[in-house]
Structures are given as C-alpha cells and as structure tokens.
Write a protein that holds these residues in place. Sequence first.
Motif, PDB file in Angstrom:
ATOM      1  N   ALA A   1     -13.949   5.691  18.209  1.00  0.00           N
ATOM      2  CA  ALA A   1     -13.259   6.668  17.344  1.00  0.00           C
ATOM      3  C   ALA A   1     -11.793   6.297  17.147  1.00  0.00           C
ATOM      4  N   LEU A   2     -11.581   5.057  16.736  1.00  0.00           N
ATOM      5  CA  LEU A   2     -10.241   4.563  16.456  1.00  0.00           C
ATOM      6  C   LEU A   2     -10.002   4.517  14.950  1.00  0.00           C
ATOM      7  N   ILE A   3      -8.728   4.500  14.584  1.00  0.00           N
ATOM      8  CA  ILE A   3      -8.386   4.369  13.170  1.00  0.00           C
ATOM      9  C   ILE A   3      -7.189   3.438  13.029  1.00  0.00           C
ATOM     10  N   ASP A   4      -7.198   2.662  11.977  1.00  0.00           N
ATOM     11  CA  ASP A   4      -6.110   1.752  11.670  1.00  0.00           C
ATOM     12  C   ASP A   4      -4.881   2.573  11.290  1.00  0.00           C
ATOM     13  N   SER A   5      -3.807   2.435  12.061  1.00  0.00           N
ATOM     14  CA  SER A   5      -2.612   3.248  11.816  1.00  0.00           C
ATOM     15  C   SER A   5      -2.029   3.008  10.428  1.00  0.00           C
ATOM     16  N   TYR A   6      -2.275   1.842   9.849  1.00  0.00           N
ATOM     17  CA  TYR A   6      -1.779   1.539   8.511  1.00  0.00           C
ATOM     18  C   TYR A   6      -2.299   2.540   7.485  1.00  0.00           C
ATOM     19  N   HIS A   7      -3.558   2.919   7.625  1.00  0.00           N
ATOM     20  CA  HIS A   7      -4.194   3.768   6.615  1.00  0.00           C
ATOM     21  C   HIS A   7      -3.753   5.224   6.679  1.00  0.00           C
ATOM     22  N   ILE A   8      -3.296   5.678   7.842  1.00  0.00           N
ATOM     23  CA  ILE A   8      -2.953   7.101   7.963  1.00  0.00           C
ATOM     24  C   ILE A   8      -1.449   7.344   8.065  1.00  0.00           C
ATOM     25  N   ALA A   9      -0.664   6.277   8.010  1.00  0.00           N
ATOM     26  CA  ALA A   9       0.786   6.433   8.129  1.00  0.00           C
ATOM     27  C   ALA A   9       1.338   7.178   6.909  1.00  0.00           C
ATOM     28  N   LYS A  10       2.242   8.093   7.167  1.00  0.00           N
ATOM     29  CA  LYS A  10       2.859   8.859   6.083  1.00  0.00           C
ATOM     30  C   LYS A  10       3.797   7.991   5.263  1.00  0.00           C
ATOM     31  N   THR A  11       4.458   7.034   5.906  1.00  0.00           N
ATOM     32  CA  THR A  11       5.286   6.065   5.186  1.00  0.00           C
ATOM     33  C   THR A  11       4.914   4.667   5.648  1.00  0.00           C
ATOM     34  N   LYS A  12       4.988   3.696   4.727  1.00  0.00           N
ATOM     35  CA  LYS A  12       4.629   2.314   5.027  1.00  0.00           C
ATOM     36  C   LYS A  12       5.665   1.375   4.449  1.00  0.00           C
ATOM     37  N   SER A  13       5.888   0.275   5.141  1.00  0.00           N
ATOM     38  CA  SER A  13       6.763  -0.780   4.653  1.00  0.00           C
ATOM     39  C   SER A  13       6.134  -2.118   4.996  1.00  0.00           C
ATOM     40  N   GLY A  14       5.710  -2.848   3.979  1.00  0.00           N
ATOM     41  CA  GLY A  14       5.056  -4.129   4.201  1.00  0.00           C
ATOM     42  C   GLY A  14       3.583  -3.974   4.540  1.00  0.00           C
ATOM     43  N   GLU A  15       2.869  -5.090   4.518  1.00  0.00           N
ATOM     44  CA  GLU A  15       1.423  -5.056   4.793  1.00  0.00           C
ATOM     45  C   GLU A  15       0.954  -6.295   5.551  1.00  0.00           C
ATOM     46  N   ALA A  16       1.109  -7.478   4.983  1.00  0.00           N
ATOM     47  CA  ALA A  16       0.589  -8.708   5.597  1.00  0.00           C
ATOM     48  C   ALA A  16       1.364  -9.050   6.866  1.00  0.00           C
ATOM     49  N   THR A  17       0.657  -9.642   7.828  1.00  0.00           N
ATOM     50  CA  THR A  17       1.309 -10.113   9.055  1.00  0.00           C
ATOM     51  C   THR A  17       1.343 -11.636   9.141  1.00  0.00           C
ATOM     52  N   VAL A  18       0.603 -12.296   8.256  1.00  0.00           N
ATOM     53  CA  VAL A  18       0.623 -13.757   8.151  1.00  0.00           C
ATOM     54  C   VAL A  18       0.691 -14.103   6.671  1.00  0.00           C
TER      55      VAL A  18
END
Length: 276
Positions: free
Chosen positions: A204-221
Amino acid sequence: MKLLTLNTHSWLEDEAERKLQELVEKIVEADYDIIALQEVNQLVESAVVSQSDLVNFCSVSGQKSIHEDNFAYCLIKKLAMKGRSYYWSWDMSHIGYDIYEEGNALLSKHPLASEAIIVSETSNYQDYRTRKLLIGNTLFQGKEICVVSTHFSWWQDGNSGFAFEWQQLEKRLLTENNPLFLLGDFNNPAQEAGYLLVEKSPLALIDSYHIAKTKSGEATVEQAIDGWKENTRKLRIDYIFVPETSIVYSHQIVFDGENAPIVSDHFGIEIEITTF
C-alpha cells in the motif's frame, strides 16, 4: 518531515571532494529528517575506523567494517563540523570497479534500529548484481517509522532481476507494522513493468511524485550513465514511495544544477510530507 534520496556515485565522481562539500551544504540548508544514499563506497584497501570514532553509528548484524574513506562516514564528520548531528547506518552490497566496497546508507535525526538484507539471486560480494538493501526503524515526532534505502537491479523478466529482488523485499516488509518509506534508485523507469509492480504491491505504497501538492522537476537521469549506457532520454528511476494515506506538500528534484549543484550522475529527490 523532510526526506532526501540520492544515488551519490561517491568517489567515482570527478572532483568528488568538492561535490561532497556541496552535498553537506545542501543538507545543512534543508535540514532533512531522513536521508537515504546509494552507491556509497569505500576503498577495499583503506584503513579501518576504530569503533570509538564511529559517532552515532547504528550497526547491522554482520556489519562490514567502516573505512576512513567511507563516503557516509566522511559526510557525517563534515556535517558534525557544521553543527548537524545524524545517526547513521551503512553496509556493503558488492565490490565495484574491483577496488570499492559499495553499499547503501541511511541517516536519521533519531537512532536507527537497522538491518541489511540480501534480496538478489546471488549473494557473492564479487558480483555487482548482488543487492543488499538497508532497512531502518527510527522515530519522527515520537512515532515509529520504517525507512529503506534501496538500490535495485534492472528489469529482466517477471521472475528475475528487479522482480525477484522486489518480491524478497516485499516479503520482509509485509511483516513490518510501522509506516513504510522506500527511498532510492529503483533502476526502473516510471510506468514501466518494474514500477507497476511496486504500484500494485500489497504494501500500500504510493509514489510521492503523484500526490505532491507542488512539484519541481521530474527526471532523475538525463544522460547515458553506468547501467544506462545506451540511454538517450530523460528517465525517472529514483523515487520516494510513501504510505498511500500520506499528504505530501512538495516533491522537488535537487542536485540538478538548479536546486543545488550537480554532485552525481543521478539527481536527488527531496520531499516534504505533512501527514502519513
């Protein structure tokens, strides 16, 4: 609660000492509660640190000796000079480039009850495919949590490589009663087979990227790197998975040249979580 994950590439980096100092400066500025690091290495032949010098070190069963050039040990010492104290754990996964003992590290503002588990099909330390993940139980605001520094293999098929390793970790974590936070290099791009295996897990985990209220950037490589030598696209292969009930205030790519200098062949991820 603020969390950071970074595949450090440690002493394999050009100008590694400068980049270590830049990592220190960012940690001091951001004041993270939990930090997960991967590709944390030390030379096979460097000197062993005495136990009395391992301040706030939280060992695992069968602990590999810490050497004076252990990247996490050097980081901890530099942070202490800046007035930042962390409890920390490290253990070795395998020999890298014939000269390094490479592993994962965890840092927490509170003591860690840590264990290192081999999840790969091989346990031969001479084999770079050997994967040992670091699990630590610690506290945040008096509440027990379980954090994992992960560095998985690439996707092969449904029974080997990443899939096998994920099944081993999942089996162990299904016995865990504390809220789970998985941070690290998963070596599996978002929305592809390995990633989807994590998404549908009974953990029952979720990717924090998808539920974050604010985001900056996406790719890590963003380029061809070790393990992705044919890569020509921007990849999101590093993640922070959190309990699915979490409220994540922000998800930010760091050490990307904009939010802190580039210090590794991976960018890092910083999240701020308000409820879990």
